[in-house]
Design a protein around this motif. Sequence first.
Motif, PDB file in Angstrom:
ATOM      1  N   TYR A   1      70.559  21.950  26.297  1.00 16.42           N
ATOM      2  CA  TYR A   1      70.209  21.085  27.411  1.00 16.42           C
ATOM      3  C   TYR A   1      71.461  20.417  28.002  1.00 16.42           C
ATOM      4  CZ  TYR A   1      67.298  17.601  29.862  1.00 16.42           C
ATOM      5  OH  TYR A   1      66.685  16.813  30.797  1.00 16.42           O
ATOM      6  N   THR A   2      72.245  19.837  27.133  1.00 19.51           N
ATOM      7  CA  THR A   2      73.474  19.162  27.574  1.00 19.51           C
ATOM      8  C   THR A   2      74.418  20.153  28.250  1.00 19.51           C
ATOM      9  OG1 THR A   2      73.231  17.837  25.585  1.00 19.51           O
ATOM     10  CG2 THR A   2      75.297  17.613  26.806  1.00 19.51           C
ATOM     11  N   MET A   3      74.528  21.279  27.633  1.00 19.30           N
ATOM     12  CA  MET A   3      75.420  22.314  28.103  1.00 19.30           C
ATOM     13  C   MET A   3      75.093  22.726  29.541  1.00 19.30           C
ATOM     14  SD  MET A   3      75.816  25.767  25.915  1.00 19.30           S
ATOM     15  CE  MET A   3      74.389  26.607  26.586  1.00 19.30           C
ATOM     16  N   ILE A   4      73.845  23.041  29.734  1.00 20.26           N
ATOM     17  CA  ILE A   4      73.428  23.493  31.070  1.00 20.26           C
ATOM     18  C   ILE A   4      73.575  22.360  32.089  1.00 20.26           C
ATOM     19  CG2 ILE A   4      71.544  24.440  32.451  1.00 20.26           C
ATOM     20  CD1 ILE A   4      72.337  26.447  30.442  1.00 20.26           C
ATOM     21  N   THR A   5      73.137  21.199  31.677  1.00 26.75           N
ATOM     22  CA  THR A   5      73.250  20.051  32.586  1.00 26.75           C
ATOM     23  C   THR A   5      74.700  19.847  33.015  1.00 26.75           C
ATOM     24  OG1 THR A   5      71.471  19.069  31.286  1.00 26.75           O
ATOM     25  CG2 THR A   5      72.539  17.663  32.904  1.00 26.75           C
ATOM     26  N   ASP A   6      75.579  19.927  32.064  1.00 26.67           N
ATOM     27  CA  ASP A   6      77.003  19.756  32.372  1.00 26.67           C
ATOM     28  C   ASP A   6      77.475  20.807  33.368  1.00 26.67           C
ATOM     29  OD1 ASP A   6      77.118  17.606  30.763  1.00 26.67           O
ATOM     30  OD2 ASP A   6      78.136  18.602  29.080  1.00 26.67           O
ATOM     31  N   MET A   7      76.997  22.022  33.162  1.00 28.27           N
ATOM     32  CA  MET A   7      77.409  23.093  34.070  1.00 28.27           C
ATOM     33  C   MET A   7      76.940  22.827  35.492  1.00 28.27           C
ATOM     34  SD  MET A   7      77.003  26.468  31.728  1.00 28.27           S
ATOM     35  CE  MET A   7      75.816  27.051  32.923  1.00 28.27           C
ATOM     36  N   ILE A   8      75.732  22.345  35.583  1.00 29.00           N
ATOM     37  CA  ILE A   8      75.209  22.053  36.922  1.00 29.00           C
ATOM     38  C   ILE A   8      76.036  20.951  37.586  1.00 29.00           C
ATOM     39  CG2 ILE A   8      73.203  21.254  38.235  1.00 29.00           C
ATOM     40  CD1 ILE A   8      71.474  22.462  35.963  1.00 29.00           C
TER      41      ILE A   8
ATOM     42  N   ILE B   1      57.335  19.728  39.200  1.00 26.91           N
ATOM     43  CA  ILE B   1      56.814  21.004  39.675  1.00 26.91           C
ATOM     44  C   ILE B   1      57.190  21.203  41.143  1.00 26.91           C
ATOM     45  CG2 ILE B   1      54.747  22.383  40.071  1.00 26.91           C
ATOM     46  CD1 ILE B   1      53.428  20.907  37.788  1.00 26.91           C
ATOM     47  N   GLU B   2      57.075  20.126  41.875  1.00 26.83           N
ATOM     48  CA  GLU B   2      57.401  20.209  43.290  1.00 26.83           C
ATOM     49  C   GLU B   2      58.866  20.609  43.483  1.00 26.83           C
ATOM     50  OE1 GLU B   2      55.674  17.106  45.797  1.00 26.83           O
ATOM     51  OE2 GLU B   2      57.594  17.104  46.854  1.00 26.83           O
ATOM     52  N   SER B   3      59.718  19.999  42.711  1.00 25.97           N
ATOM     53  CA  SER B   3      61.137  20.347  42.803  1.00 25.97           C
ATOM     54  C   SER B   3      61.319  21.837  42.572  1.00 25.97           C
ATOM     55  CB  SER B   3      61.940  19.605  41.735  1.00 25.97           C
ATOM     56  OG  SER B   3      61.873  18.230  41.956  1.00 25.97           O
ATOM     57  N   MET B   4      60.626  22.328  41.584  1.00 30.60           N
ATOM     58  CA  MET B   4      60.737  23.732  41.265  1.00 30.60           C
ATOM     59  C   MET B   4      60.294  24.592  42.445  1.00 30.60           C
ATOM     60  SD  MET B   4      59.165  25.603  37.933  1.00 30.60           S
ATOM     61  CE  MET B   4      59.791  24.328  36.861  1.00 30.60           C
ATOM     62  N   TYR B   5      59.197  24.207  43.003  1.00 28.42           N
ATOM     63  CA  TYR B   5      58.646  24.923  44.153  1.00 28.42           C
ATOM     64  C   TYR B   5      59.673  24.946  45.284  1.00 28.42           C
ATOM     65  CZ  TYR B   5      54.463  26.464  46.788  1.00 28.42           C
ATOM     66  OH  TYR B   5      53.519  27.173  47.488  1.00 28.42           O
TER      67      TYR B   5
ATOM     68  N   GLN C   1      69.228  17.209  35.669  1.00 27.08           N
ATOM     69  CA  GLN C   1      68.265  17.297  34.567  1.00 27.08           C
ATOM     70  C   GLN C   1      67.036  18.132  34.962  1.00 27.08           C
ATOM     71  OE1 GLN C   1      69.727  14.111  34.892  1.00 27.08           O
ATOM     72  NE2 GLN C   1      70.907  14.365  32.990  1.00 27.08           N
ATOM     73  N   THR C   2      66.555  17.835  36.121  1.00 29.05           N
ATOM     74  CA  THR C   2      65.377  18.587  36.578  1.00 29.05           C
ATOM     75  C   THR C   2      65.688  20.067  36.685  1.00 29.05           C
ATOM     76  OG1 THR C   2      64.520  16.697  37.804  1.00 29.05           O
ATOM     77  CG2 THR C   2      63.750  18.863  38.481  1.00 29.05           C
ATOM     78  N   VAL C   3      66.796  20.370  37.313  1.00 25.42           N
ATOM     79  CA  VAL C   3      67.148  21.776  37.475  1.00 25.42           C
ATOM     80  C   VAL C   3      67.320  22.444  36.114  1.00 25.42           C
ATOM     81  CG1 VAL C   3      68.895  23.377  38.308  1.00 25.42           C
ATOM     82  CG2 VAL C   3      68.186  21.432  39.734  1.00 25.42           C
ATOM     83  N   CYS C   4      67.938  21.711  35.215  1.00 29.64           N
ATOM     84  CA  CYS C   4      68.138  22.267  33.877  1.00 29.64           C
ATOM     85  C   CYS C   4      66.794  22.593  33.242  1.00 29.64           C
ATOM     86  CB  CYS C   4      68.902  21.266  33.020  1.00 29.64           C
ATOM     87  SG  CYS C   4      69.027  21.774  31.310  1.00 29.64           S
TER      88      CYS C   4
END
Lengths: 223, 223, 223, 223
Positions: free
Chosen positions: C141-148, D198-202, C164-167
Amino acid sequence: MGIVERKERERAKRKELIKKCAKELIFENGAASVSMADIAKEAELSKATLYLYFVNKEALFLEIFNESNNNFIERIYSKLNPSMSGLEGFKTVWGCYREVFGNSEDLIIMFSIWNYIAPTLPFVQIGEEAEADKNTSELFYTMITDMIKKGIDEGIFDPTINPQTVCRILMILFSSIVSSASKLPKAVRKSQFILNEIESMYEIILRGIAKESVNRDFFKFLQ
Amino acid sequence: MGIVERKERERAKRKELIKKCAKELIFENGAASVSMADIAKEAELSKATLYLYFVNKEALFLEIFNESNNNFIERIYSKLNPSMSGLEGFKTVWGCYREVFGNSEDLIIMFSIWNYIAPTLPFVQIGEEAEADKNTSELFYTMITDMIKKGIDEGIFDPTINPQTVCRILMILFSSIVSSASKLPKAVRKSQFILNEIESMYEIILRGIAKESVNRDFFKFLQ
Amino acid sequence: MGIVERKERERAKRKELIKKCAKELIFENGAASVSMADIAKEAELSKATLYLYFVNKEALFLEIFNESNNNFIERIYSKLNPSMSGLEGFKTVWGCYREVFGNSEDLIIMFSIWNYIAPTLPFVQIGEEAEADKNTSELFYTMITDMIKKGIDEGIFDPTINPQTVCRILMILFSSIVSSASKLPKAVRKSQFILNEIESMYEIILRGIAKESVNRDFFKFLQ
Amino acid sequence: MGIVERKERERAKRKELIKKCAKELIFENGAASVSMADIAKEAELSKATLYLYFVNKEALFLEIFNESNNNFIERIYSKLNPSMSGLEGFKTVWGCYREVFGNSEDLIIMFSIWNYIAPTLPFVQIGEEAEADKNTSELFYTMITDMIKKGIDEGIFDPTINPQTVCRILMILFSSIVSSASKLPKAVRKSQFILNEIESMYEIILRGIAKESVNRDFFKFLQ
DNA sequence: AATGAATGAGATTTCATTCAT
DNA sequence: GATGAATGAAATCTCATTCAT
């Protein structure tokens, strides 16, 4: 090595115990009304334990059936001798039947199981497909047929009879007797009276298939 | 009065309907696998309704059994004639058997039921208590026994045989045949082949109990 | 000391054997239908022995799960490099995913287990408590978040998105794919077609979070 | 007439009661750990009674699943309009999803059941056989695919994307979200936070498939 | 350390029978 | 009188786990 063998022996013993209990219950109440729970209770085991020894109820019943069946046939085979005449053969078979019927409940249990697991299958096939279906008791069938043929050759039995038909008749008769007997109150199942009745039947059949010229007292040999 | 009678008639009709449906199902699938639900469905009635006509499943099955049994015996009685010889009597019985077996499913249904409701009771009692237990088929038993006695008197059957024993043997045989036949695939149950086999059996028995002096072709009368 | 160590080594070996067998069965049949008896049989051990190495079924499954999970994450970590750009990071993660997915059954087994032991727990927590619950895959989780975040800083990703959401979205996606794939017939699980589909998904997500000014072909780097 | 109808209504009510209880338990504990006994208890009925309404457990679960599934799809269909643009279509679908997800547990129960009765089947088929397998949600699949095509024609979506692939991605995503959500503690399952996620994902997906020239704020319509 | 044997608890399903309407 | 609905009791079978050896 001793341990492994002991374990095996014990396992075999347990299996025997289960079968013994099952047989008692079948003998007592008929196969149709014996449940796995009953057997477990009788054997003082849990239901689950039964499934360690038999994959399912049918397997347990079938094993009992086959064992009894094989025992019976093997016993006859061990006493039969190729040099015997057809009549001696019949005598021997009768002796075995009498002995088994008189000393164990196996035949009765066998038929109780048979009626339960194959209520829509006759123990002996009659009709067009009889020849084909020899899986149940092929050996027995062949054995008896051969004896009849021998008897014909030896001039005892009427050459116009059909050995296969007579064999089927005999088998139906024997199985019916046992089947009937298995339905009698336990107390009278093995009485001398019944054996006499069966013997009478045997005699009548033999006379019925005898060559005309053969004196009927010839078949009094049965005791 | 009309109303009461009509009600009774209708009630009787319903009862018949239920029995008819039950019989069809028993013939089709064997008594053991016919449930009250099946019968209700076939009769297009509710299960509860069945219980208005029969106190329980056993009563229903038993009634079917007894009816078929009585019908068979009555049919024979109606054709038998006191002036007939023993042999003519046997011929008549055989004719009825052949006719019933060939034309209706009653015998097969009877035995299917018997095996189901009384798997631990023999259809024919053999052994010491046989004499006493005549409730099931007393009439039939007496009838056949009388015929055998007549045959002895007329000099056809061996006077040393025991009429009761022979009668029981014959009954076991007949019931066994039907029982076996009831377990055959429907298609072959009534074929000529089976009837021939039964006939052979009948002939063998008759020869087996015949007086020695009687020519065996004497029993070829059966067709 | 040698003895103690050897014992320990052997114990570890056994444990591995058990896990290996369990994994094979899970891969083959799905975690839900693998019993302790199955595993014992596969490992040629007794059921009781399994309990010497794992306190219960859940512990065994959980250990397999965690190991696979950690392996996957560690593999990624070992290939990631702090000096990489966010995009290079994504490329690396993708490469690992593709490699693991294509070369081992670990991911599939992981999700099969997850669905079995925690059917009421999401693999990735979404919602308010997500932040708190990082025990399962905190590192990842941390890893991906950091990358974003890095990507945003580098001007590739849209600065208005919530890392966070994107992760979480990415994690759900990846786990869903594997989950879906783990339910496919074995033969097609790892086909090129599936990898292509996953890649398309990856691309779409990347484009979805890209800064407007970034040319969409920029994300064609995936192969 | 009134009586028959009342009976029917009551029968339907009972069936609903059973399904309601089953759904509650599934929602509460997950389909995998709900037994027929549990459901019977919850509905204050006997186990046998359940079988008056559903031939077996699977039928009960499947009926719940199909009902929810159909309800969801029908709801969408009833709101969709052929004259809508692709984007309006997406907006409508999203609205339905949001509404259903927010107001009932149906989607969650659906996936719990799906994972139970078909643990080895993906809800959405990915891979070579995807095209063939449309039985589960053929309508939905066609519907979404059409919307994407429309969007491409209207110049909103990137013409290089594969509508089928994108559709599968969307379906996997949605089902994963629900699946994930169904595994969350009940309290947070439907929170605004999740809906936002979910909305963000959409949004991200829509942007990911958008034509380059389309301004990304174009997809801010979701609320 | 290893295991064969045992089992409790529970799962699904069936069926003859009852009862309120 | 008829029935829809309900059910108790029982059947078969499974499986994670324990325990004596």
